[in-house]
Design a protein around this motif. Structure first.
Motif, short mmCIF file in Angstrom:
data_model
loop_
_atom_site.label_atom_id
_atom_site.label_comp_id
_atom_site.label_asym_id
_atom_site.label_seq_id
_atom_site.Cartn_x
_atom_site.Cartn_y
_atom_site.Cartn_z
N GLY A 1 0.53 -1.09 -0.33
CA GLY A 1 0.38 -0.03 0.12
C GLY A 1 1.05 1.19 0.05
O GLY A 1 2.01 1.50 -0.53
N ASP A 2 0.16 2.44 0.22
CA ASP A 2 1.16 3.40 0.54
C ASP A 2 2.10 3.81 1.88
O ASP A 2 2.29 2.67 2.48
CB ASP A 2 0.14 4.93 0.13
N LEU A 3 2.77 4.75 1.81
CA LEU A 3 3.92 5.18 2.56
C LEU A 3 3.05 4.52 4.20
O LEU A 3 3.14 3.77 5.48
CB LEU A 3 4.49 6.40 3.67
N ASP A 4 1.71 5.22 4.70
CA ASP A 4 1.14 4.98 5.54
C ASP A 4 0.92 3.61 6.59
O ASP A 4 0.94 3.22 7.41
CB ASP A 4 0.01 5.65 5.87
N ALA A 5 0.04 2.50 5.19
CA ALA A 5 0.44 1.27 5.48
C ALA A 5 1.57 0.75 5.84
O ALA A 5 0.97 -0.17 6.37
CB ALA A 5 -0.68 0.68 4.01
N ILE A 6 2.18 1.01 5.00
CA ILE A 6 3.59 0.05 5.68
C ILE A 6 3.94 0.17 6.81
O ILE A 6 4.74 -0.23 7.74
CB ILE A 6 4.52 0.02 4.38
N ASP A 7 3.81 1.63 7.68
CA ASP A 7 4.41 2.03 8.29
C ASP A 7 3.65 1.79 9.98
O ASP A 7 4.18 0.74 10.57
CB ASP A 7 4.62 3.66 8.62
#
Length: 286
Positions: A242-248
């Motif tokens: 996903g996007d950076l937020d999902a990975i974070d």
């Protein structure tokens, strides 16, 4: 040895055909602020030579073998090589060790008794004229007995293809002090079908390897979930996409569960070094 909270796990840092480009990538990753660069053991080869290239490329990041097989590299060679690199580059090399599987042991003419074999290997590292310090080696462990040994005889452990729930369980076995640095595959892509296809292409071969499949079964997945390259449920559980937020969120889940460091493997369908993904994931942007 302080690895920071995140690092890059990159087979490309061993396999890319241009050593100059690998050296430049190591410098770039070091400047981005990653705490560690991890290289896999693959089929053996000159893993310490490959680690040395990365040590020369940067000044701050630790270099970790994640992990070399004890059946492919003698403790004598590893102790000698580790001592030389420590003299030349300081305390930046963490020697990750793994017991592989029964086939690897047979090819080496050994018997697959993982705990005994690893104990013997660590004994040899301790007895060497220039021993590998306990805090400069770690153990790949996916079961409680190896995890306990890792906490007792090394800096800690580096489990592969695990969920945050596994991380919490491993922390309970290790206790509060040892390093717990799970591997985490990631796909920087918010399209579900495309991201899962990228993840499944990478994951499918590991599901055919008994020790990895058995680890996933112990984590609560079933045979049908592991079949045909893995179900969407499995993919979503062990690969962050996903996007950076999902990975974070996945990184934070591991850290909240007791991880001290998370080694991120950026999966990509593009050839070459995944520099775009590394830049997106880089600590200053997180």
């Amino acid at each position: 040895m302080d690895l920071g909270t995140t690092g890059i796990w990159g087979p490309e840092l061993r396999l890319h055909p241009d050593p100059v480009e690998i050296h430049e990538a190591a410098a770039e990753l070091d400047q981005q602020g990653w705490g560690a660069l991890w290289i896999p053991g693959l089929g053996g080869g000159d893993i310490l030579g490959d680690a040395e290239r990365l040590l020369r490329g940067g000044e701050n990041a630790a270099i970790v073998t994640g992990v070399l097989s004890i059946w492919r590299h003698t403790p004598e060679d590893m102790a000698v090589g580790h001592a030389r690199l420590r003299r030349e580059h300081g305390h930046r090399l963490l020697l990750g060790l793994g017991v592989s599987d029964d086939a690897a042991a047979r090819r080496a003419g050994g018997t697959y008794r993982p705990l005994a074999a690893l104990d013997t290997y660590l004994d040899a590292l301790d007895r060497h004229a220039e021993p590998v310090p306990t805090d400069e080696r770690l153990v790949a462990a996916m079961g409680p007995k190896l995890t306990e040994l890792a906490g007792r005889r090394s800096a800690g452990t580096h489990p592969f293809l695990v969920t945050p729930d596994f991380t919490a369980t491993a922390r309970g076995v290790l206790g509060p002090a040892p390093l717990l640095a799970p591997y985490q595959a990631v796909v920087v892509d918010s399209d579900p079908a495309r991201a899962r296809t990228t993840a499944r292409t990478f994951l499918a071969p590991f599901l055919g390897m008994g020790h990895y499949a058995n680890s996933l079964l112990r984590q609560g997945f079933t045979e049908d979930i592991l079949a045909h390259g893995g179900s969407d449920h499995l993919i979503d559980a062990v690969v962050a996409w996903g996007d950076l937020d999902a990975i974070d969120q996945r990184v934070r889940a591991h850290l909240d569960a007791g991880a001290t460091h998370v080694a991120l493997h950026a999966l990509s369908t593009e050839p070459g070094l995944p520099r775009t993904q590394w830049k997106v994931l880089a600590p200053p942007a997180r």
